[in-house]
Design a protein around this motif. Structure first.
Motif, PDB file in Angstrom:
ATOM      1  N   ASP A  98       0.858  -1.184   0.000  1.00 39.97           N
ATOM      2  CA  ASP A  98       0.000   0.000   0.000  1.00 39.97           C
ATOM      3  C   ASP A  98       0.895   1.235   0.000  1.00 39.97           C
ATOM      4  O   ASP A  98       1.624   1.493   0.966  1.00 39.97           O
ATOM      5  CB  ASP A  98      -0.891  -0.023   1.244  1.00 39.97           C
ATOM      6  N   SER A  99       0.842   2.001  -1.079  1.00 40.85           N
ATOM      7  CA  SER A  99       1.739   3.152  -1.229  1.00 40.85           C
ATOM      8  C   SER A  99       1.335   4.342  -0.377  1.00 40.85           C
ATOM      9  O   SER A  99       2.131   5.264  -0.183  1.00 40.85           O
ATOM     10  CB  SER A  99       1.786   3.575  -2.700  1.00 40.85           C
ATOM     11  N   ARG A 100       0.130   4.354   0.166  1.00 43.84           N
ATOM     12  CA  ARG A 100      -0.314   5.518   0.944  1.00 43.84           C
ATOM     13  C   ARG A 100       0.508   5.696   2.210  1.00 43.84           C
ATOM     14  O   ARG A 100       0.792   6.833   2.622  1.00 43.84           O
ATOM     15  CB  ARG A 100      -1.800   5.380   1.291  1.00 43.84           C
ATOM     16  N   ASP A 101       0.872   4.588   2.855  1.00 44.04           N
ATOM     17  CA  ASP A 101       1.648   4.677   4.096  1.00 44.04           C
ATOM     18  C   ASP A 101       2.790   3.668   4.127  1.00 44.04           C
ATOM     19  O   ASP A 101       3.285   3.323   5.208  1.00 44.04           O
ATOM     20  CB  ASP A 101       0.740   4.482   5.313  1.00 44.04           C
ATOM     21  N   ILE A 233      -8.799  -3.767   3.414  1.00 40.91           N
ATOM     22  CA  ILE A 233      -7.765  -2.746   3.275  1.00 40.91           C
ATOM     23  C   ILE A 233      -8.158  -1.547   4.120  1.00 40.91           C
ATOM     24  O   ILE A 233      -9.357  -1.262   4.306  1.00 40.91           O
ATOM     25  CB  ILE A 233      -7.584  -2.356   1.785  1.00 40.91           C
ATOM     26  N   ASP A 234      -7.167  -0.857   4.702  1.00 45.80           N
ATOM     27  CA  ASP A 234      -7.440   0.275   5.583  1.00 45.80           C
ATOM     28  C   ASP A 234      -7.910   1.495   4.796  1.00 45.80           C
ATOM     29  O   ASP A 234      -7.712   1.592   3.582  1.00 45.80           O
ATOM     30  CB  ASP A 234      -6.175   0.656   6.368  1.00 45.80           C
ATOM     31  N   GLY A 238      -5.499   4.932   7.876  1.00 43.85           N
ATOM     32  CA  GLY A 238      -5.047   3.727   8.558  1.00 43.85           C
ATOM     33  C   GLY A 238      -6.086   3.079   9.433  1.00 43.85           C
ATOM     34  O   GLY A 238      -5.787   2.133  10.167  1.00 43.85           O
ATOM     35  N   GLY A 239      -7.323   3.575   9.377  1.00 42.41           N
ATOM     36  CA  GLY A 239      -8.398   2.998  10.180  1.00 42.41           C
ATOM     37  C   GLY A 239      -9.240   2.021   9.377  1.00 42.41           C
ATOM     38  O   GLY A 239      -9.009   1.808   8.179  1.00 42.41           O
TER      39      GLY A 239
END
Length: 251
Positions: A98-101, A233-234, A238-239
């Motif tokens: 996951d590239s977001r985080d 998936i978050d 991230g929640g």
């Protein structure tokens, strides 16, 4: 080596509406234009009905692998998951990025051990599950339901251990068939002939603190058509994401 029947359990493709083909084409332009997506899941917020993301599945390749691209509403890919079906159809190995985080998660077999890995950046945690012969992994729940279709249709409740790689744990769940009108996914004008299931924690105390997952299947081919529950998936912070996913298939 998987039999043709098992491959059919793992991944099915059917005829669908022309607008679905257009959806997949548009998503491919925003994601990987060279890919031939065969299944699209469109996820909506249970609270607001807002479009949250899409999950786009490629076909099973020569390595028995399927790639899932998660795209934002504008078509940009923010996460990718690879599922490899080389053993039981309900036990794919999993790799998620996951590239977001910079999150990553995996479920891999090392001999008789099932190794779960989860982390962000250079921080990594690992869990080993030894008693895993009947463990259902990630998207393998779909194959599990199909393999046990006749038992479930006959009214039997089945318990199984379920693993989502990012959770680093195994949870015992229970699945059973519902009366159509008892499912929140039921719509009298659409899906009247579908088969409905509910998945809950097998332990009653745990079920008090966890919402059920609802599934709707088209019995003509045993296709998963709708999903309602916690996303795999978050969200962007991230929640957890509680979603309704509508699935469409194309050839």
């Amino acid at each position: 080596m998987l039999t043709l029947l098992q491959l059919n359990y793992v991944f099915r493709v059917r005829r669908s509406f022309l607008w679905v083909k257009s959806l997949l084409l548009c998503c491919a332009v925003g994601a990987h234009a060279q890919d031939n997506y065969v299944t699209a899941g469109t996820a909506y917020s249970l609270n607001t009905n807002e479009l949250l993301y899409r999950e786009l599945f490629t076909g099973l390749d020569e390595n028995k692998a399927v790639r899932v691209d998660y795209t934002s509403p504008d078509g940009n890919v923010f996460a990718t998951k690879t599922l490899v079906f080389q053993g039981e159809p309900f036990q794919p190995t999993v790799n998620l990025e996951d590239s977001r985080d910079n999150e990553f998660a995996s479920a891999q077999f090392q001999g008789a051990r099932l190794v779960l890995t989860h982390g962000m950046n250079n921080d990594q945690n690992e869990k080993i599950i030894y008693d895993n012969a009947r463990t259902v992994i990630d998207a393998g729940f779909d194959a599990y339901i199909q393999l046990n279709w006749d038992k479930l249709i006959a009214g039997k409740q089945l318990k199984f251990d379920y693993v989502a790689p990012a959770s680093l744990s195994s949870t015992q769940l229970e699945v059973r068939k519902l009366k159509s009108t008892s499912s929140p996914l039921y719509n009298a004008d659409y899906g009247r002939n579908w088969i409905y299931f509910r998945i809950t924690p097998a332990k009653k105390i745990s079920s008090l603190f966890s919402d059920a997952t609802y599934l709707a299947y088209d019995p003509n081919g045993k296709y998963l058509m709708r999903y309602q529950g916690r996303a795999n998936i978050d969200d962007d912070r991230g929640g957890p994401w509680d979603v309704r996913i509508e699935y469409e298939y194309t050839n």
